[in-house]
Design an enzyme around this catalytic site. Structure first.
Site, PDB file in Angstrom:
ATOM      1  N   HIS A   1      -2.963  -9.085  -5.910  1.00  0.00           N
ATOM      2  CA  HIS A   1      -1.887  -8.451  -5.132  1.00  0.00           C
ATOM      3  C   HIS A   1      -2.205  -6.994  -4.811  1.00  0.00           C
ATOM      4  O   HIS A   1      -2.949  -6.339  -5.530  1.00  0.00           O
ATOM      5  CB  HIS A   1      -0.566  -8.534  -5.906  1.00  0.00           C
ATOM      6  CG  HIS A   1      -0.200  -9.928  -6.311  1.00  0.00           C
ATOM      7  ND1 HIS A   1      -0.379 -10.410  -7.598  1.00  0.00           N
ATOM      8  CD2 HIS A   1       0.305 -10.956  -5.596  1.00  0.00           C
ATOM      9  CE1 HIS A   1       0.012 -11.678  -7.652  1.00  0.00           C
ATOM     10  NE2 HIS A   1       0.431 -12.033  -6.451  1.00  0.00           N
ATOM     11  N   LEU A   2      -1.587  -6.498  -3.749  1.00  0.00           N
ATOM     12  CA  LEU A   2      -1.862  -5.146  -3.283  1.00  0.00           C
ATOM     13  C   LEU A   2      -1.066  -4.097  -4.055  1.00  0.00           C
ATOM     14  O   LEU A   2      -0.003  -4.383  -4.608  1.00  0.00           O
ATOM     15  CB  LEU A   2      -1.493  -5.019  -1.800  1.00  0.00           C
ATOM     16  CG  LEU A   2      -2.172  -5.964  -0.811  1.00  0.00           C
ATOM     17  CD1 LEU A   2      -1.771  -5.599   0.613  1.00  0.00           C
ATOM     18  CD2 LEU A   2      -3.681  -5.923  -0.954  1.00  0.00           C
TER      19      LEU A   2
END
Ligand SMILES: *[C@@H]1O[C@H](CO)[C@@H](O)[C@H](O)[C@H]1NC(C)=O
Ligand SMILES: *[C@@H]1O[C@H](CO)[C@@H](O)[C@H](O)[C@H]1NC(C)=O
Length: 392
Positions: free
Chosen positions: A306-307
């Site tokens: 995930h970012l």
């Protein structure tokens, strides 16, 4: 249609001149996986949900079940729309007057994974909850979707060397189910669909690390994502011809991530290879409080899949306001303002792909975070309102 942008501009201007009050979608419905999950996973899991504990949320001082150090893409998009953050649907006491978030970590399109909701289950949940909103709200709302990553990550784990035919066959199955679910939402009144295409999955730190291949992106997962993205765009172009009033936005997330992995510094990141939080050669797994970096904003990825909040912010700016080289045929801001009964379609699939890819390199290399932030789209929204009240 020579230039889709000028076409939209004309429509938009006409629209402004003819209506004294702006009828705007104040509603956002979110479907997808961990990239968009605002806390649903906590309600479905009997095990510890990492995102409910620090270091998740560390940048905003609170772990909320979001898979990032802070805000996620739907949070920023709601902010740009001028509405509050959209709550997870399973948090039953929340205020759903501006929409609901149905996304859950580990969600897939196909199969029946435990402790999550597939896309089909999310859409069913939307139908069950529909009486919370009026028909008008449902028809003017934005339907934001990001789904399929885990389908392909699971697929490549179980199929090490699929033939071209097998790959396409699997993509076709995934897309057929997405099509069916879009049609269910359309059938219940939804008209404005915003799709984020899939990331180059072989570039995720978790995937690189699992392959023992830390520098290069792993080929097969990215290839599956690219096949999916092409088919998804074809689907949307097709639906906009087939379904009366169907409007969409297609954001090329794949290229955005690829550029940020390769040329991280151009986009303000120190690295796009390793995650901020986790252990192993590229911090691909096991994000915990004792394995988090000092400055998440220097990283594109927060954990292996995930970012970071900073990554989410950049992506959100592109979804909201970027040009057709990055998002088309309308960006989210345009989709929001588009009168409901009008369809904007690109002439054909080749034009759609060309428009999305051609000049993206140039456009995105001009990316300047500070400038983007100073142009916060909510201000733009405010100025338009001012301009309108002046005209009236
Ligand atoms: C809302 O739309 C549904 C169809 O989706 C229709 O059956 C129903 O009558 C509508 N309700 C109102 C109040 O218009
Ligand atoms: C992995 O995370 C640690 C923090 O736990 C950080 O100091 C390190 O630089 C990261 N690894 C890489 C390769 O960036």
């Amino acid at each position: 249609m020579a230039n889709p942008k000028s076409h939209i501009f004309l429509l938009f201007t006409t629209f402004l001149l003819h209506f004294s009050t702006l009828s705007l979608a104040q509603t956002l419905f979110v479907f997808g996986d961990g990239l968009y999950d605002a806390g649903n996973k906590q309600f479905l899991s009997s095990n510890r949900v990492d995102a409910s504990f620090p270091p998740y949320g560390v940048t905003v001082g609170e772990a909320t079940g979001r898979w990032s150090d802070g805000r996620i893409i739907p949070d920023y998009l709601a902010n740009f729309m001028g509405i509050p953050q959209i709550p997870p649907i399973l948090q039953s006491t929340a205020d759903f007057s501006h929409g609901a978030n149905f996304a859950v970590a580990d969600s897939t399109v196909l199969g029946s994974p435990p402790e999550t909701m597939t896309l089909t289950q999310q859409v069913r949940k939307f139908l069950e909850s529909k009486n919370k909103w009026t028909n008008q709200t449902v028809s003017e709302a934005i339907y934001l979707m990001y789904i399929g990553s885990d389908d392909y990550l699971n697929y490549v784990k179980n199929n090490l060397n699929p033939s071209d035919e097998q790959k396409q066959g699997f993509v076709n199955q995934v897309i057929a189910t997405i099509e069916a679910e879009i049609k269910v939402v359309y059938g219940s009144g939804g008209r404005k669909f915003a799709f984020q295409n899939l990331a180059p999955l072989g570039c995720l730190p978790a995937v690189k690390q699992a392959n023992g291949n830390v520098q290069e992106c792993v080929i097969l997962p990215s290839e599956m994502a690219a096949l999916h993205n092409k088919k998804l765009l074809e689907l949307l172009v097709g639906l906009s011809r087939q379904l009366n009033g169907f409007q969409y936005s297609f954001y090329d997330f794949f290229s955005s991530i690829q550029r940020r992995v390769i040329k991280s510094k151009t986009y303000t990141f120190q690295t796009g290879i390793a995650a901020c939080c986790g252990t192993g050669s590229v911090n691909g797994t096991g994000c915990a409080s004792n394995s988090v970096c000092v400055k998440p904003a220097d990283y594109l990825f927060f954990d292996g899949k995930h970012l970071t909040q900073e990554g989410n912010l950049q992506v959100s700016h592109l979804i909201w306001g970027a040009d057709t080289e990055v998002i088309g045929p309308s960006n989210l801001r345009e989709l929001l303002f588009l009168p409901k009964d009008i369809a904007v379609t690109l002439a054909d699939i080749n034009e759609a792909i060309a428009a999305l890819r051609l000049k993206q390199n140039k456009i995105e290399s001009l990316y300047d975070t500070k400038k983007m932030e100073s142009e916060m789209e909510y201000q733009w929204f405010y100025q338009v309102n001012q301009a309108i009240s002046f005209l009236i």
